[in-house]
Design an enzyme around this catalytic site. Structure first.
Site, mmCIF file in Angstrom:
data_model
loop_
_atom_site.group_PDB
_atom_site.id
_atom_site.type_symbol
_atom_site.label_atom_id
_atom_site.label_comp_id
_atom_site.label_asym_id
_atom_site.label_seq_id
_atom_site.Cartn_x
_atom_site.Cartn_y
_atom_site.Cartn_z
ATOM 1 N N LYS A 283 0.815 -1.216 0.000
ATOM 2 C CA LYS A 283 0.000 0.000 0.000
ATOM 3 C C LYS A 283 0.850 1.268 0.000
ATOM 4 C CE LYS A 283 -4.161 -2.123 1.669
ATOM 5 N NZ LYS A 283 -3.708 -3.541 1.767
HETATM 6 C C1 LIG Z 1 -4.320 -4.588 1.143
HETATM 7 C C2 LIG Z 1 -3.552 -5.833 1.051
HETATM 8 C C3 LIG Z 1 -3.936 -6.880 0.180
HETATM 9 C C4 LIG Z 1 -5.184 -6.816 -0.660
HETATM 10 O O1 LIG Z 1 -5.116 -5.862 -1.691
HETATM 11 P P1 LIG Z 1 -6.438 -5.385 -2.430
HETATM 12 O O2 LIG Z 1 -6.027 -4.229 -3.267
HETATM 13 O O3 LIG Z 1 -7.387 -4.972 -1.323
HETATM 14 O O4 LIG Z 1 -6.976 -6.527 -3.226
HETATM 15 C C5 LIG Z 1 -3.121 -7.998 0.106
HETATM 16 N N1 LIG Z 1 -2.018 -8.113 0.868
HETATM 17 C C6 LIG Z 1 -1.622 -7.153 1.730
HETATM 18 C C7 LIG Z 1 -0.403 -7.363 2.547
HETATM 19 C C8 LIG Z 1 -2.372 -5.970 1.846
HETATM 20 O O5 LIG Z 1 -1.972 -5.017 2.702
#
Ligand SMILES: *Cc1c(COP(=O)(O)O)cnc(C)c1O
Length: 463
Positions: A110
């Site tokens: 993120k």
């Molecule tokens: C947010 C997140 C996901 C999922 O991603 P999306 O965009 O919501 O599908 C997967 N793995 C980690 C470590 C995350 O922080």
């Protein structure tokens, strides 16, 4: 480039306005009016670019009303915070490429979008002479990545609600050790659902929202999707320079944000460059049921060792429906109304065939994920985090021989030491970004699960 709503209820708007709007005012999601096409000649040029330079080229195709010089500055500063010289390195292991998206400040993917979004918001706010108080609820990863995206940015403050005593110790420390005055960690005496309900109710008070210039950084913001498109192109280019023509990506999925960026990249690049996207879920399998049976219906959220994928309603899914249904906003609007009423959408056999041209899917249960972490470690010495392990399990199950496959590694294993220990009998080594959190000063405010108390807190401290 102009932006439209999946539900057709807004006049086309420029990129900067789409970023500031977040959710479209008609309740839909914003999308570019068209997806730019990238030729083989362009790919040839892009192949030599560093990650920030590639990010600039890809994003500029979508960003019309921000000048290229300004965009370059925003991108450069966003990726200077990453602690790997390549920003997003690719490692080949066990017959698959692991694309490490976790070298940012909070060690999860993120950061790639939120480091950029923080800079972009700061820039657009300065242009408009405005300010923003970001408000959000978190059960873990998003909160810390949002805090690191906002801290130190001018004319911005952030209020993050999390359930007191119910987030992992590392995740809590990543948030509460940020003691900058514009960062407010609110430990709510309640559950994550309470936190989310409070945030939702505060946003629905339009007078309050306007008065305190409240904003969101959630995964439906177009700029977040856009920043994520870049690493699919990047991964493709790394294999292209090794002579590969077609690449398959496997993506640990929750809200459908990450994999939707892959879908955009697939449509941008020449036909066939990116093969079917492997959508990997844990026990929270609404998207797996959609792809395997055409059944998109709400279930109960189950807690797992891959908590960032413990999601039932995939907030970016509507964007895909818009393309699946031939860019027909009336159809999307009707379907989303139906879903709101019934909690379910069903799809015809023909539609399902179209879906399966774009995606393959597998739901991976926890014991299997733990087995993958163990087997991968024994075979290669590499420690997968539990989210990435879901992606690797699904990917390897679908992989044909000689098929070049990239698994998106969405978090550093050291963020989830208990789960890793459960798989391999020991905790992963702590990278400096985690080791240095221990013993650091913390700041947070415990509040009851009360809308009025949270509002009063914001009113007193908003910028
Ligand atoms: C947010 C997140 C996901 C999922 O991603 P999306 O965009 O919501 O599908 C997967 N793995 C980690 C470590 C995350 O922080």
């Amino acid at each position: 480039m102009e932006y439209i709503s999946t539900r057709g209820g807004i006049e086309p708007i420029p990129f900067s306005q789409a970023v500031m709007m977040g959710l479209a005012t008609d309740g839909g999601l914003l999308l570019p009016g068209e997806i730019p096409q990238v030729s083989q000649e362009t790919l040839e040029i892009w192949q030599g670019l560093s990650y920030p330079r590639l990010a600039l080229e890809v994003m500029f195709l979508f960003a019309g009303d921000v000048s290229k010089e300004d965009l370059r500055d925003l991108v450069d500063r966003a990726y200077a915070t990453f602690d790997h010289p390549q920003v997003v390195p690719l490692v080949e292991l066990g017959g698959i490429y692991i694309m490490e998206l976790f070298h940012g400040p909070t060690l999860a993917f993120k950061d790639i979008a939120l480091q950029f979004l923080g800079n972009l918001f700061e820039y657009l706010l300065a242009e408009a002479g405005d300010r923003m108080n970001v408000l959000g609820a978190t059960s873990g990863d998003t909160g810390s990545a949002a805090i690191y995206g906002v801290k130190g940015r001018r004319n911005m403050a952030i209020f993050i609600l999390y359930p007191h005593g119910r987030v992992s110790p590392i995740q809590e420390l990543q948030m509460t050790t940020v003691t900058d005055p514009e960062v407010h960690n609110l430990a709510i005496k309640g559950t994550f659902d309470d936190c989310q309900a409070i945030v939702k109710e505060i946003f629905s008070d339009l007078e309050f929202k306007e008065c305190y210039r409240l904003g969101a950084v959630n995964s439906i913001n177009w700029a977040r999707v856009l920043a994520q498109v870049v690493y699919y192109v990047w991964g493709y280019l790394r294999l292209r320079e090794a002579g590969v023509q077609k690449v398959v990506f496997t993506v640990p999925t929750g809200n459908f944000g990450n994999i939707f960026a892959g879908f955009v990249a697939k449509r941008m690049l020449p036909e066939g460059a990116i093969g079917r996207l492997v959508l990997a879920t844990n026990e929270n399998d609404i998207l797996y049921r959609f792809i395997s049976r055409g059944d998109y219906s709400l279930g109960q959220v189950v807690s797992t060792i891959s908590p960032s994928m413990d999601i039932q309603v995939a907030s970016n899914f509507e964007r895909y429906l818009y393309y699946l249904w031939g860019e027909d906003p009336a159809r999307v609007k009707k379907a989303m109304e139906e879903f709101k009423g019934t909690g379910r959408l069903t799809f015809s056999r023909e539609e399902l065939e179209m879906v399966r041209e774009d995606f393959a899917s597998l739901a991976v249960a926890q014991p299997r994920t733990l087995e993958t972490i163990k087997a991968f470690y024994l075979e290669t010495g590499y420690i997968l985090d539990p989210h990435t392990a879901v992606g690797v399990t699904a990917g390897l199950a679908m992989k044909e021989e000689d098929m070049p496959m990239i698994c998106l590694a969405t978090a550093h294993p050291a963020k989830f030491p208990e789960a890793v220990k459960g798989a391999i009998g020991k905790e992963p080594p702590k990278p400096p970004r985690i080791a240095e959190l221990e013993g650091k000063e913390c700041r947070f405010q415990v509040l009851p699960a009360s809308v009025d108390r949270v509002k009063a807190y914001i009113a007193e401290r908003a910028i």
